[in-house]
Design an enzyme around this catalytic site. Structure first.
Site, PDB file in Angstrom:
ATOM      1  N   CYS A 177      37.548  34.509  40.798  1.00  0.00           N
ATOM      2  CA  CYS A 177      38.263  33.959  41.948  1.00  0.00           C
ATOM      3  C   CYS A 177      38.642  35.067  42.919  1.00  0.00           C
ATOM      4  O   CYS A 177      38.587  36.254  42.593  1.00  0.00           O
ATOM      5  CB  CYS A 177      39.492  33.164  41.512  1.00  0.00           C
ATOM      6  SG  CYS A 177      40.775  34.105  40.669  1.00  0.00           S
ATOM      7  N   CYS A 178      39.019  34.642  44.121  1.00  0.00           N
ATOM      8  CA  CYS A 178      39.408  35.550  45.192  1.00  0.00           C
ATOM      9  C   CYS A 178      38.215  36.437  45.562  1.00  0.00           C
ATOM     10  O   CYS A 178      37.142  35.943  45.830  1.00  0.00           O
ATOM     11  CB  CYS A 178      40.630  36.351  44.770  1.00  0.00           C
ATOM     12  SG  CYS A 178      41.451  37.233  46.130  1.00  0.00           S
ATOM     13  N   ILE A 179      38.368  37.764  45.516  1.00  0.00           N
ATOM     14  CA  ILE A 179      37.287  38.664  45.921  1.00  0.00           C
ATOM     15  C   ILE A 179      36.334  38.990  44.770  1.00  0.00           C
ATOM     16  O   ILE A 179      35.238  39.514  44.985  1.00  0.00           O
ATOM     17  CB  ILE A 179      37.875  39.959  46.523  1.00  0.00           C
ATOM     18  CG1 ILE A 179      36.836  40.670  47.403  1.00  0.00           C
ATOM     19  CG2 ILE A 179      38.429  40.875  45.430  1.00  0.00           C
ATOM     20  CD1 ILE A 179      37.417  41.783  48.254  1.00  0.00           C
ATOM     21  N   PRO A 214      34.205  37.289  43.027  1.00  0.00           N
ATOM     22  CA  PRO A 214      32.826  36.790  43.025  1.00  0.00           C
ATOM     23  C   PRO A 214      31.790  37.781  43.556  1.00  0.00           C
ATOM     24  O   PRO A 214      30.607  37.645  43.242  1.00  0.00           O
ATOM     25  CB  PRO A 214      32.902  35.536  43.904  1.00  0.00           C
ATOM     26  CG  PRO A 214      34.290  35.032  43.669  1.00  0.00           C
ATOM     27  CD  PRO A 214      35.132  36.274  43.590  1.00  0.00           C
ATOM     28  N   SER A 266      36.424  30.273  42.767  1.00  0.00           N
ATOM     29  CA  SER A 266      37.451  29.639  43.598  1.00  0.00           C
ATOM     30  C   SER A 266      37.957  30.659  44.614  1.00  0.00           C
ATOM     31  O   SER A 266      38.116  31.839  44.278  1.00  0.00           O
ATOM     32  CB  SER A 266      38.612  29.142  42.731  1.00  0.00           C
ATOM     33  OG  SER A 266      39.666  28.640  43.535  1.00  0.00           O
TER      34      SER A 266
END
Length: 268
Positions: free
Chosen positions: A169-171, A173, A239
């Site tokens: 999630c967030c950065i 990925p 996400s």
């Protein structure tokens, strides 16, 4: 006659209730007999600007707990890129260890990432925070030409090869985009849109790496459905989380959707 009918009716209701109770007990027993999914969570320090985003880590752990998972937390035993004063947003002249800092979130119950073996777990999850771009990789410095540290690359490839789900999630990925060619991920939207998506340029970096970026909101606002993007082929679930400037409870529940889909894909 009325009394006889009432007695007969009561007997039928009692029989039905007993049957329902037996069914409920059977379902309960069946559920209890299922093995709990074993999930590894990989942290990158403690604090949004130089480590793991603490709210994201907490959300991941809460939703895993609610899902009945057995959790083991890991972090690399390396020196942070730098230490940031979270009041001023500026680097300090200090040196800290990623594993030691991550232990703050793990309440001391943490292991060296070098010990993480995909064969011992059903899934792995990487919360975000700039530590993913600074300590787990060099994305914060090198952009699209960044490198992922060896143990993170190994873990991602091993879980992927074993067909086990990976949540990010967030950065974070961007880590999967670099290591797993052609993977589908989301970090939200691809344009800032009035400041709501302040890190939208990350989506362009993901596409440059050859991955597919899927535009996704944290929620579908008109029905308040919490979203995560699921790459069914690669079993990668992502996400946007704090890539979106929105309310904390929406981010929390969006991460819950990611955790839900990771657990579903684990088959446990």
């Amino acid at each position: 006659m009325l009394s006889a009918r009432l007695v007969a009716s009561g007997a039928r209701v009692s029989t039905a209730l007993c049957g329902t109770s037996r069914l409920a007990l059977g379902l309960l027993h069946s559920s209890a007999a299922r093995p709990a999914p074993k999930v590894a969570v990989v942290l990158s320090g403690c604090g949004v600007y130089d480590g793991t985003e603490i709210h994201e880590a907490s959300a991941v752990l809460v939703h895993l707990s609610r899902g009945g998972a057995q959790v083991q937390i890991f972090a690399p035993n390396i020196t942070q890129m730098h230490v940031v004063d979270h009041c001023k947003g500026q680097p300090l002249g200090e040196s800290r260890n990623v594993l030691s800092e991550s232990a703050r979130i793990a309440r001391g119950n943490i292991s060296d990432l070098a010990q993480l073996n995909a064969s011992h777990h059903d899934a792995v999850i990487f919360p975000g925070g700039f530590g993913a771009a600074k300590n787990l990789s060099t994305f914060a410095v090198d952009g699209k030409d960044f490198k992922v540290i060896g143990d993170v690359e190994r873990v991602l490839k091993d879980f992927h090869k074993a067909g086990k789900p990976i949540g990010l999630c967030c950065i974070s990925p961007v880590l999967a985009a670099k290591v797993l060619p052609g993977v589908e991920v989301t970090v939200g939207h691809e344009e800032e849109e009035g400041g709501k998506w302040p890190y939208a340029e990350t989506a362009h970096a993901i596409k440059t790496l050859g991955a597919k970026h899927c535009v996704k909101d944290v929620t579908i606002s008109f029905i308040m459905a919490f979203q995560a993007h699921v790459d069914q082929k690669n079993k990668v679930v992502t996400s946007p989380a704090f890539m979106c400037d929105t309310s904390l409870h929406l981010i929390f529940d969006g991460i819950g959707a990611m955790v839900r889909d990771v657990l579903r894909l684990s088959g446990k």
